[in-house]
Design a protein around this motif. Structure first.
Motif, PDB file in Angstrom:
ATOM      1  N   PHE A 188      -3.870   2.308   9.561  1.00  0.00           N
ATOM      2  CA  PHE A 188      -4.613   3.484  10.101  1.00  0.00           C
ATOM      3  C   PHE A 188      -5.842   3.526   9.275  1.00  0.00           C
ATOM      4  O   PHE A 188      -7.032   4.136   9.928  1.00  0.00           O
ATOM      5  CB  PHE A 188      -3.511   4.797   9.475  1.00  0.00           C
ATOM      6  N   ASP A 189      -6.168   3.259   8.179  1.00  0.00           N
ATOM      7  CA  ASP A 189      -7.283   3.184   7.471  1.00  0.00           C
ATOM      8  C   ASP A 189      -8.225   2.256   7.731  1.00  0.00           C
ATOM      9  O   ASP A 189      -9.423   2.355   7.418  1.00  0.00           O
ATOM     10  CB  ASP A 189      -7.092   3.259   5.782  1.00  0.00           C
ATOM     11  N   GLN A 202       0.776  -1.299   0.085  1.00  0.00           N
ATOM     12  CA  GLN A 202       0.009  -0.048  -0.071  1.00  0.00           C
ATOM     13  C   GLN A 202       0.888   1.169  -0.072  1.00  0.00           C
ATOM     14  O   GLN A 202       0.384   2.279  -0.302  1.00  0.00           O
ATOM     15  CB  GLN A 202      -0.948   0.128   1.178  1.00  0.00           C
ATOM     16  N   PHE A 203       2.085   0.982   0.290  1.00  0.00           N
ATOM     17  CA  PHE A 203       2.967   2.096   0.281  1.00  0.00           C
ATOM     18  C   PHE A 203       4.010   2.285  -1.066  1.00  0.00           C
ATOM     19  O   PHE A 203       4.672   3.130  -1.049  1.00  0.00           O
ATOM     20  CB  PHE A 203       3.795   2.317   1.514  1.00  0.00           C
ATOM     21  N   TRP A 216      -5.222   0.276  14.407  1.00  0.00           N
ATOM     22  CA  TRP A 216      -4.007   0.995  14.633  1.00  0.00           C
ATOM     23  C   TRP A 216      -3.595   1.238  16.204  1.00  0.00           C
ATOM     24  O   TRP A 216      -2.451   1.714  16.421  1.00  0.00           O
ATOM     25  CB  TRP A 216      -3.736   2.379  13.864  1.00  0.00           C
ATOM     26  N   THR A 274       1.462   0.872  12.343  1.00  0.00           N
ATOM     27  CA  THR A 274       0.389   1.596  12.927  1.00  0.00           C
ATOM     28  C   THR A 274       0.021   2.504  11.388  1.00  0.00           C
ATOM     29  O   THR A 274      -1.308   2.482  10.923  1.00  0.00           O
ATOM     30  CB  THR A 274       1.037   2.678  13.699  1.00  0.00           C
ATOM     31  N   LEU A 275       0.827   2.911  10.562  1.00  0.00           N
ATOM     32  CA  LEU A 275       0.564   3.607   9.449  1.00  0.00           C
ATOM     33  C   LEU A 275      -0.300   2.515   8.366  1.00  0.00           C
ATOM     34  O   LEU A 275      -1.322   2.842   7.736  1.00  0.00           O
ATOM     35  CB  LEU A 275       1.733   4.135   8.690  1.00  0.00           C
ATOM     36  N   ALA A 276       0.043   1.372   8.516  1.00  0.00           N
ATOM     37  CA  ALA A 276      -0.562   0.298   7.534  1.00  0.00           C
ATOM     38  C   ALA A 276      -1.776   0.031   7.908  1.00  0.00           C
ATOM     39  O   ALA A 276      -2.617  -0.244   6.988  1.00  0.00           O
ATOM     40  CB  ALA A 276       0.237  -0.997   7.441  1.00  0.00           C
ATOM     41  N   SER A 308       0.392   1.450  17.857  1.00  0.00           N
ATOM     42  CA  SER A 308       0.665   2.750  18.194  1.00  0.00           C
ATOM     43  C   SER A 308       1.028   2.907  19.605  1.00  0.00           C
ATOM     44  O   SER A 308       2.098   3.584  20.255  1.00  0.00           O
ATOM     45  CB  SER A 308      -0.254   3.621  17.779  1.00  0.00           C
ATOM     46  N   LEU A 367       5.995   1.703  13.718  1.00  0.00           N
ATOM     47  CA  LEU A 367       5.533   3.014  12.980  1.00  0.00           C
ATOM     48  C   LEU A 367       4.757   2.316  11.603  1.00  0.00           C
ATOM     49  O   LEU A 367       3.731   2.861  11.266  1.00  0.00           O
ATOM     50  CB  LEU A 367       6.718   3.891  12.571  1.00  0.00           C
ATOM     51  N   VAL A 368       5.650   1.496  11.035  1.00  0.00           N
ATOM     52  CA  VAL A 368       4.979   1.044   9.702  1.00  0.00           C
ATOM     53  C   VAL A 368       3.641   0.299   9.977  1.00  0.00           C
ATOM     54  O   VAL A 368       2.616   0.282   9.309  1.00  0.00           O
ATOM     55  CB  VAL A 368       6.145   0.171   9.259  1.00  0.00           C
TER      56      VAL A 368
END
Length: 139
Positions: free
Chosen positions: A101-102, A51-52, A108, A97-99, A112, A94-95
């Motif tokens: 997040f949606d 996704q990134f 998340w 959490t960001l992955a 976090s 961090l990765v």
């Protein structure tokens, strides 16, 4: 009541030791269970980076995530290179959490909060009851 309002700074090294041990053990367990799930689990974890814009190498990335959790947790438990161990965990979480997040708060929130715990250990350091403390110049 005195316990709630009295200065407990003299116990902060014991508190850091306790937190390093339980936090490190939790992170090691997370890494272990990723490895225990086999290559399919490691690939699935690594594939969250698609996704990134990461196009491939998912098995390697999942393996690195699991290894960083295990190694970082171990370093925190023994109190050696503690800040490096905390950074390994911070990056991984961090990765995560960001992955997530949606996917909503409950996806998340946990990574976090664990990341914030690793940030705390990075800032505070391992405390007196650690191997790292042997290398610190005494004032």
């Amino acid at each position: 009541m005195n316990l709630l309002f009295h200065n407990l700074f003299r116990y902060h090294d014991a508190g850091l030791l306790f937190y390093r041990i339980v936090f490190g053990a939790s992170m090691m367990a997370h890494g272990y269970f990723k490895f225990a799930g086999g290559s399919k689990t490691l690939y699935a974890i690594g594939s969250t980076l698609a996704q990134f814009g990461v196009p491939d190498g998912f098995l390697l990335l999942g393996t690195l995530a699991a290894a960083f959790e295990m190694i970082g947790g171990f370093l925190l438990i023994i109190g050696f290179l503690s800040r490096l161990g905390a950074l390994m965990i911070i990056g991984t979480l961090l990765v995560a959490t960001l992955a997530a997040f949606d996917s909503g708060f409950f996806k998340w929130d946990y990574p976090s909060q664990m990341m914030f715990g690793a940030i705390l250990l990075f800032i505070a350091g391992p405390g007196r009851y650690s191997i790292d403390s042997v290398f610190v110049k005494k004032r």
